[in-house]
Write an enzyme that holds these catalytic residues in place. Structure first.
Site, PDB file in Angstrom:
ATOM      1  N   LYS A 248      40.746  72.858  -9.771  1.00  0.00           N
ATOM      2  CA  LYS A 248      41.094  73.163  -8.393  1.00  0.00           C
ATOM      3  C   LYS A 248      40.229  72.409  -7.481  1.00  0.00           C
ATOM      4  O   LYS A 248      38.937  71.857  -7.851  1.00  0.00           O
ATOM      5  CB  LYS A 248      41.048  74.455  -8.124  1.00  0.00           C
ATOM      6  CG  LYS A 248      39.624  75.217  -8.140  1.00  0.00           C
ATOM      7  CD  LYS A 248      39.473  76.774  -8.043  1.00  0.00           C
ATOM      8  CE  LYS A 248      38.196  77.049  -8.193  1.00  0.00           C
ATOM      9  NZ  LYS A 248      38.254  78.689  -8.177  1.00  0.00           N
TER      10      LYS A 248
ATOM     11  N   ARG B  49      40.687  90.984  -4.349  1.00  0.00           N
ATOM     12  CA  ARG B  49      41.039  89.792  -3.761  1.00  0.00           C
ATOM     13  C   ARG B  49      42.530  89.393  -4.055  1.00  0.00           C
ATOM     14  O   ARG B  49      43.157  90.512  -3.770  1.00  0.00           O
ATOM     15  CB  ARG B  49      40.058  88.484  -4.164  1.00  0.00           C
ATOM     16  CG  ARG B  49      39.950  87.452  -3.222  1.00  0.00           C
ATOM     17  CD  ARG B  49      38.937  86.225  -3.503  1.00  0.00           C
ATOM     18  NE  ARG B  49      39.476  85.761  -4.782  1.00  0.00           N
ATOM     19  CZ  ARG B  49      38.848  84.634  -5.490  1.00  0.00           C
ATOM     20  NH1 ARG B  49      37.684  84.190  -4.840  1.00  0.00           N
ATOM     21  NH2 ARG B  49      39.254  83.905  -6.491  1.00  0.00           N
TER      22      ARG B  49
ATOM     23  N   HIS C  34      39.859  87.934 -12.964  1.00  0.00           N
ATOM     24  CA  HIS C  34      38.768  87.073 -12.466  1.00  0.00           C
ATOM     25  C   HIS C  34      37.560  88.116 -12.268  1.00  0.00           C
ATOM     26  O   HIS C  34      37.901  88.941 -11.572  1.00  0.00           O
ATOM     27  CB  HIS C  34      39.064  86.368 -11.515  1.00  0.00           C
ATOM     28  CG  HIS C  34      38.337  85.228 -10.958  1.00  0.00           C
ATOM     29  ND1 HIS C  34      37.712  84.279 -11.911  1.00  0.00           N
ATOM     30  CD2 HIS C  34      37.765  84.754  -9.711  1.00  0.00           C
ATOM     31  CE1 HIS C  34      36.857  83.443 -11.213  1.00  0.00           C
ATOM     32  NE2 HIS C  34      36.946  83.495 -10.054  1.00  0.00           N
TER      33      HIS C  34
ATOM     34  N   ARG D  74      38.260  80.320 -19.175  1.00  0.00           N
ATOM     35  CA  ARG D  74      38.606  79.454 -17.922  1.00  0.00           C
ATOM     36  C   ARG D  74      37.277  78.759 -16.928  1.00  0.00           C
ATOM     37  O   ARG D  74      37.346  79.254 -15.932  1.00  0.00           O
ATOM     38  CB  ARG D  74      39.299  80.218 -17.249  1.00  0.00           C
ATOM     39  CG  ARG D  74      40.584  79.971 -16.445  1.00  0.00           C
ATOM     40  CD  ARG D  74      41.387  81.058 -15.808  1.00  0.00           C
ATOM     41  NE  ARG D  74      40.732  82.080 -15.013  1.00  0.00           N
ATOM     42  CZ  ARG D  74      40.596  83.037 -15.040  1.00  0.00           C
ATOM     43  NH1 ARG D  74      41.180  83.754 -15.919  1.00  0.00           N
ATOM     44  NH2 ARG D  74      39.773  83.755 -14.201  1.00  0.00           N
TER      45      ARG D  74
ATOM     46  N   TYR E  55      18.091  61.222  16.555  1.00  0.00           N
ATOM     47  CA  TYR E  55      18.291  62.167  17.707  1.00  0.00           C
ATOM     48  C   TYR E  55      17.613  63.281  18.086  1.00  0.00           C
ATOM     49  O   TYR E  55      16.924  63.864  16.929  1.00  0.00           O
ATOM     50  CB  TYR E  55      19.878  62.561  17.490  1.00  0.00           C
ATOM     51  CG  TYR E  55      20.941  61.497  17.604  1.00  0.00           C
ATOM     52  CD1 TYR E  55      21.140  60.652  18.770  1.00  0.00           C
ATOM     53  CD2 TYR E  55      21.893  61.755  16.579  1.00  0.00           C
ATOM     54  CE1 TYR E  55      22.314  59.781  18.696  1.00  0.00           C
ATOM     55  CE2 TYR E  55      22.992  60.872  16.499  1.00  0.00           C
ATOM     56  CZ  TYR E  55      23.179  59.985  17.570  1.00  0.00           C
ATOM     57  OH  TYR E  55      24.161  59.047  17.650  1.00  0.00           O
TER      58      TYR E  55
ATOM     59  N   CYS F 181      22.386  62.286  10.988  1.00  0.00           N
ATOM     60  CA  CYS F 181      23.640  62.046  12.066  1.00  0.00           C
ATOM     61  C   CYS F 181      24.912  62.009  11.403  1.00  0.00           C
ATOM     62  O   CYS F 181      25.305  62.239  10.129  1.00  0.00           O
ATOM     63  CB  CYS F 181      23.155  60.511  12.571  1.00  0.00           C
ATOM     64  SG  CYS F 181      21.495  60.341  13.111  1.00  0.00           S
TER      65      CYS F 181
ATOM     66  N   ASP G  86      26.711  59.439  10.603  1.00  0.00           N
ATOM     67  CA  ASP G  86      27.051  58.459   9.619  1.00  0.00           C
ATOM     68  C   ASP G  86      25.941  58.015   8.751  1.00  0.00           C
ATOM     69  O   ASP G  86      25.931  56.917   7.905  1.00  0.00           O
ATOM     70  CB  ASP G  86      27.410  57.149  10.437  1.00  0.00           C
ATOM     71  CG  ASP G  86      28.650  57.480  11.666  1.00  0.00           C
ATOM     72  OD1 ASP G  86      29.376  57.985  10.899  1.00  0.00           O
ATOM     73  OD2 ASP G  86      28.308  57.374  12.627  1.00  0.00           O
TER      74      ASP G  86
HETATM   75  C1  LIG Z   1      37.534  79.059  -9.606  1.00  0.00           C
HETATM   76  C2  LIG Z   1      37.837  79.877 -10.509  1.00  0.00           C
HETATM   77  C3  LIG Z   1      37.562  79.706 -11.787  1.00  0.00           C
HETATM   78  C4  LIG Z   1      36.319  79.021 -12.233  1.00  0.00           C
HETATM   79  O1  LIG Z   1      35.158  79.589 -11.823  1.00  0.00           O
HETATM   80  P1  LIG Z   1      33.762  79.073 -12.391  1.00  0.00           P
HETATM   81  O2  LIG Z   1      32.710  79.765 -11.586  1.00  0.00           O
HETATM   82  O3  LIG Z   1      33.720  77.544 -11.379  1.00  0.00           O
HETATM   83  O4  LIG Z   1      33.787  78.786 -13.831  1.00  0.00           O
HETATM   84  C5  LIG Z   1      38.211  80.630 -12.884  1.00  0.00           C
HETATM   85  N1  LIG Z   1      39.118  81.339 -12.404  1.00  0.00           N
HETATM   86  C6  LIG Z   1      39.660  81.628 -11.299  1.00  0.00           C
HETATM   87  C7  LIG Z   1      41.000  82.333 -11.006  1.00  0.00           C
HETATM   88  C8  LIG Z   1      38.943  80.814 -10.207  1.00  0.00           C
HETATM   89  O5  LIG Z   1      39.531  80.913  -8.858  1.00  0.00           O
END
Ligand SMILES: *Cc1c(COP(=O)(O)O)cnc(C)c1O
Length: 379
Positions: free
Chosen positions: A38, A136, A168, A224, A267, A314, A316
């Site tokens: 992602k 979530r 998750h 994952r 700056y 800055c 840039d």
């Molecule tokens: C981002 C995400 C992951 C990966 O998490 P990491 O901490 O980068 O390994 C796995 N599952 C879901 C649903 C996520 O949103």
């Protein structure tokens, strides 16, 4: 232009990706890996890193949005791709036509996906996203019975096939925290209820990087991970797990010049030369993802030496104090962060100064920084 001509560069080491895939595989042996790509591959370039990951043995990909999934598919990546954050009213048609697997967190999402599958004339392959305690996204305990009943109906009608069930973790970076076990237990229960109702999910999965590295007992059917594959430890205080940072951000000095003692630099003159010195100008600024709040709080590696950034960052550019004896010249490379084994600062050093995590550092590189890829499969 070659990389030598680039003023601002993110060098992405695809061999480090392959190494990191191996690290995850050793920690969670025997289970396939769904790599999370992602946010444009955590700022590394999703398509290129996905190809390197496939070559290293990754089987599937996880992304956030439908657009991210379609980008990978459009680039010819044929592996399974799961997309997990969309509204119930999203336009699922193109994703279904492209064979993208869709996460379902509510009965309303299922309804939208069923309608799109009928319109496209395909069977939607879906994974149930379960909220086991992150609170979530994901189906709640209250919504689950209704969603389950509708999934069974949809499978019977032939519009949907439930391939996966996943969740998750909220605190996987605290490997002994009891909430991890609680979440895993809730996932097992949901999977068992799904099977009892006649669904046959082929894959149950939960483990992000932290769990993939430390809790092989919670690997279920697939892990994952995201950040670990980019070579950054999800538990920096525990160790680096042998991971190799994939992203190295550098700039070429555009100017080197003497400044007399007592002069204010950049700056607001927040830094004044304590003595006569030589400064270098690095052509990256906050528009490129070097946060202004890092002003005066980081070092860069130039010709094998760490030198302090001084004064305000800055839009840039920023200024480095090279010291009077420096041999640095315009065109020399300044490394902002990369691999500490080469003496380069680590993204974690920025994260510490910023009060954040390295995930935000690498995904924050933007603007004029050009990506350059090292190693890995041909395009
Ligand atoms: C981002 C995400 C992951 C990966 O998490 P990491 O901490 O980068 O390994 C796995 N599952 C879901 C649903 C996520 O949103």
């Amino acid at each position: 232009m070659t990389s030598a001509d680039q003023q601002a560069l993110a060098t992405i080491d695809l061999e480090a990706i392959a190494h990191n895939v191996g690290v995850v595989r050793e920690c969670s042996p025997g289970v396939p890996i769904m790599a999370v790509v992602k946010a444009d591959g955590y700022g590394h370039g999703a398509v290129r890193v996905a190809r390197a990951m496939l070559a290293a043995g990754v089987r599937e990909f996880g992304v956030c949005t439908l657009e991210e999934a379609l980008e990978l598919r459009g680039a010819g990546i044929a592996a399974p791709i799961l997309s997990w954050l969309h509204s119930a009213g999203a336009d699922f048609g193109p994703a279904l036509a492209a064979g993208i697997e869709l996460a379902i967190p509510t009965p309303a999402h299922l309804a939208g996906i069923v309608a799109a599958a009928q319109a496209v004339g395909t069977v939607a392959v879906v994974s149930v996203k379960v909220d086991t305690g992150l609170n979530r996204n994901g189906v709640t305990v209250q919504e689950w019975p209704e969603l389950l009943a509708r999934l069974v109906e949809a499978e019977a009608e032939g519009t949907v096939r439930v391939r996966g069930i996943f969740t998750h973790f909220a605190r996987a970076d605290e490997p002994d925290h009891p909430v991890i076990e609680l979440q895993a237990e809730r996932l097992r229960k949901i999977a068992a209820e799904a099977r009892a109702a006649g669904l046959a999910p082929a894959v149950v999965h939960a483990a992000n990087s932290a769990a993939s590295l430390t809790r092989p007992d919670l690997a279920f059917d697939m892990v994952r991970p995201g950040i670990a594959l980019y070579g950054l430890s999800p538990m920096p205080e525990v160790g680096d797990f042998g991971l190799r940072p994939v992203m190295r951000v550098s700039g070429r000095l555009v100017r080197v010049k003497k400044v007399a003692a007592g002069e204010g630099v950049s700056y607001g003159h927040t830094w004044t030369t304590p003595q006569d010195t030589v400064v270098g100008i690095v052509p990256l600024g906050y528009a490129d993802g070097v946060p202004r709040v890092l002003s005066g709080k980081f070092d860069v590696l130039i010709n094998g030496e760490l030198r302090p950034a001084v004064g305000r960052v800055c839009m840039d550019q920023f200024v480095v104090d090279l010291g009077l004896e420096t041999t640095a010249a315009p065109g020399d490379e300044a490394v902002l962060f990369g691999d500490p084994r080469r003496g380069e600062p680590h993204a974690q050093a920025w994260a510490d100064q910023l009060g954040t995590i390295h995930y935000e550092v690498v995904t924050g590189i933007k603007g004029r920084v050009e990506r350059h890829y090292l190693g890995g499969p041909e395009l």
